[in-house]
Design a protein around this motif. Structure first.
Motif, PDB file in Angstrom:
ATOM      1  N   ASP A  75       0.823  -1.211   0.000  1.00  0.00           N
ATOM      2  CA  ASP A  75       0.000   0.000   0.000  1.00  0.00           C
ATOM      3  C   ASP A  75       0.856   1.259   0.000  1.00  0.00           C
ATOM      4  OD1 ASP A  75       0.754  -0.662   2.685  1.00  0.00           O
ATOM      5  OD2 ASP A  75      -0.733   0.750   3.439  1.00  0.00           O
ATOM      6  N   ASP A  99      -6.867   2.846   1.424  1.00  0.00           N
ATOM      7  CA  ASP A  99      -8.203   2.477   0.949  1.00  0.00           C
ATOM      8  C   ASP A  99      -9.204   3.603   1.203  1.00  0.00           C
ATOM      9  OD1 ASP A  99      -8.031   2.070   3.672  1.00  0.00           O
ATOM     10  OD2 ASP A  99      -9.100   0.160   3.677  1.00  0.00           O
ATOM     11  N   LEU A 102      -8.520   6.166  -1.589  1.00  0.00           N
ATOM     12  CA  LEU A 102      -9.052   5.697  -2.870  1.00  0.00           C
ATOM     13  C   LEU A 102     -10.576   5.768  -2.896  1.00  0.00           C
ATOM     14  CD1 LEU A 102      -6.905   2.573  -3.859  1.00  0.00           C
ATOM     15  CD2 LEU A 102      -7.354   4.573  -5.284  1.00  0.00           C
ATOM     16  N   ALA A 110     -11.357   5.555 -10.497  1.00  0.00           N
ATOM     17  CA  ALA A 110     -11.537   5.035  -9.145  1.00  0.00           C
ATOM     18  C   ALA A 110     -12.527   3.884  -9.088  1.00  0.00           C
ATOM     19  CB  ALA A 110     -11.988   6.152  -8.208  1.00  0.00           C
ATOM     20  N   LEU A 116      -8.093   0.399 -12.682  1.00  0.00           N
ATOM     21  CA  LEU A 116      -7.435   0.044 -11.425  1.00  0.00           C
ATOM     22  C   LEU A 116      -6.405  -1.060 -11.639  1.00  0.00           C
ATOM     23  CD1 LEU A 116     -10.522   0.091  -9.022  1.00  0.00           C
ATOM     24  CD2 LEU A 116      -8.595   1.688  -8.989  1.00  0.00           C
ATOM     25  N   ILE A 120      -2.366  -0.793 -10.873  1.00  0.00           N
ATOM     26  CA  ILE A 120      -1.673  -1.766 -10.025  1.00  0.00           C
ATOM     27  C   ILE A 120      -0.553  -2.454 -10.792  1.00  0.00           C
ATOM     28  CG2 ILE A 120      -1.987  -3.977  -8.837  1.00  0.00           C
ATOM     29  CD1 ILE A 120      -4.814  -2.893  -8.055  1.00  0.00           C
ATOM     30  N   ALA A 163      -7.462  -1.860  -3.298  1.00  0.00           N
ATOM     31  CA  ALA A 163      -8.463  -1.358  -4.238  1.00  0.00           C
ATOM     32  C   ALA A 163      -9.838  -1.951  -3.949  1.00  0.00           C
ATOM     33  CB  ALA A 163      -8.039  -1.677  -5.670  1.00  0.00           C
TER      34      ALA A 163
END
Length: 502
Positions: A75, A99, A102, A110, A116, A120, A163
């Motif tokens: 994270d 989190d 986000l 988002a 996403l 990542i 996410a």
């Protein structure tokens, strides 16, 4: 113990002599608030000033280590990447709160599963692995395998869970959560774990949707229908799903049911019992899972965490006693795991430690300056960890050489859930190892109180005075605020009483 559905939590009967000041506070432990946001609330926030670039990042692997050389958590790596590419919304995010950030990010990406997944892939280094294989193939060599490196997959798995948690907290983004788990993660070569499935299930439930397909996928991934290594005694009887059953103290090695309804139960695990079977145990001793199977049957415990760990939402080490949450249904299990991940569960432990946390050995009687409470932020099991602690009571006794031996009863609230976290924080960071702990004491000789010696006659480390005294959370299905307390076991309370008399 009561049976059936209850609206009010019921703790184990009987108080603990002399422990009222420590245990009475547990009923007032604050329950984690519901951190989910409505879709309208999230859209009311300011829009990020920069759009996220669609190109691949070539510097993700360089961001794995912090400036001090310590390895970053997934994270943290993702937060740094988003801060560099997506605007000031991700600047200076508190540890463990990505989190939340986000969930309040007002940007089309988002809630876009594909976007996403691309973020990542860039942040974790998955795209770098793919580029390396393509270059190697272009030069005429083997592509070096069809899957990303284990380190990149591990980072990506942690980021996907962040996410998924954000989509759950945001609300109304359950389709994106389902897409991430069932499509995007497998496409990226990342295997969803029980946390991934649980967060996606939670997102669907909170949005009023159906999660049966996710529960089925989670069971399949966990091998829920494979043969368990847990021994099933002849007296075990299968019970219909949801009926439950009380754990008999005589047959369950003193495992007590503190509370239960049709969704989950809270039980008291005795010290010296393994939570679930493992290869090292060899089936020589009964585990908590086997006791639970005996009480509730195969159909009365969840299985999305695997057949060997039916019902187990979290675990306690073998020497640790106290309250544990046990899920009866797969849905309740998933909701509890999601709550654990999102830090909505408050855990309170009692530990008997040598000395006083934060005090270096060698001080004389009358020295002041000891903190009575504090927060320890230090690595545990090689990962970022935090524990809040408070000294409940201190004890002094004189040994045969008239030297003072000091120990303390400490209340600890771990804010993260690392392996041996309390033992490492007390013994390594605060110089107050648990009484009986041979491992985490920075090479120093034990300074065991004489009153504790009779309890420590067995194998070193087999007895630790660490007890899970309370749990507080919202009901995984009804949302009701619940709190549970478990008094100290007889041996632990007996030692505390003996120390008070000296």
């Amino acid at each position: 113990s009561p049976q059936g559905s209850h609206r009010t939590p019921i703790s184990a009967g009987g108080g603990v002599s002399g422990m009222a000041s420590a245990v009475s506070a547990y009923a007032a432990v604050p329950v984690g608030s519901d951190r989910r946001l409505s879709h309208s609330e999230s859209r009311a926030l300011p829009r990020a000033r920069r759009s996220l670039p669609r190109c691949r990042s070539k510097t993700a692997s360089a961001a794995v280590c912090a400036s001090n050389g310590e390895k970053k958590e997934p994270d943290e790596i993702l937060a740094d990447f988003l801060s560099d590419t997506a605007g000031e919304h991700f600047d200076e995010i508190p540890a463990g709160s990505l989190d939340d950030a986000l969930a309040t990010w007002d940007h089309p990406d988002a809630t876009d599963a594909g976007a996403l997944a691309r973020i990542i892939s860039c942040a974790s280094g998955l795209d770098e692995d793919e580029d390396a294989r393509e270059v190697q193939g272009a030069r005429g060599g083997a592509r070096g395998g069809s899957s990303p490196s284990a380190s990149a997959r591990g980072r990506a798995a942690g980021m996907f869970n962040v996410a998924l948690s954000a989509l759950d907290l945001r609300g109304g983004a359950h389709d994106a959560a389902r897409d991430l788990v069932l499509v995007r993660m497998p496409e990226a070569g990342v295997k969803p774990d029980v946390v991934s499935y649980s967060l996606a299930i939670s997102a669907c439930v909170h949005a009023g949707g159906d999660a049966d397909d996710l529960i089925t996928a989670a069971r399949r991934a966990a091998g829920a229908d494979r043969r368990s290594r847990a021994k099933k005694p002849k007296r075990a009887k299968k019970k219909k799903k949801g009926k439950g059953g009380n754990v008999d103290a005589a047959e369950g090695e003193n495992v007590k049911t503190l509370w239960e309804d049709e969704h989950f139960a809270v039980v008291s695990k005795p010290a010296g019992m393994l939570t679930h079977p493992n290869e090292a145990s060899g089936g020589a001793t009964r585990t908590l899972v086997e006791v639970l199977l005996d009480a509730f049957g195969d159909e009365g415990l969840s299985a999305i965490n695997g057949s060997d760990t039916r019902g187990i939402v979290h675990r306690l080490d073998k020497p640790t006693s106290g309250a544990m949450l046990v899920a009866k249904t797969d849905l309740a299990h998933a909701m509890c795991v999601a709550a654990w991940y999102q830090r909505k569960v408050t855990k309170t432990y009692l530990a008997l430690v040598e000395g006083v946390p934060g005090r270096r050995r060698g001080r004389r009687r009358g020295d002041d300056g000891d903190a009575i409470e504090g927060t320890c932020v230090a690595p545990a099991d090689g990962r970022r960890a935090r524990s809040d602690w408070r000294v409940v009571e201190t004890f002094r006794e004189e040994d045969g050489d008239n030297a003072e031996q000091l120990c303390s009863l400490v209340e600890v609230n771990p804010r993260t859930g690392r392996r041996h976290q309390i033992r490492q924080h007390m013994g390594m960071a605060l110089d107050a190892p648990l009484v009986g702990d041979p491992l985490y004491r920075r090479g120093k000789r034990p300074n065991t109180p004489a009153a504790a010696a009779p309890f420590l006659a067995g194998k070193p480390g087999s007895v630790l005075f660490l007890h899970s005294a309370a749990l507080a959370l919202r009901h995984p299905v009804t949302g009701e605020a619940l709190s549970f307390s478990d008094p100290l076991p007889t041996a632990f309370e007996g030692l505390v009483s003996a120390l008070r008399r000296r």
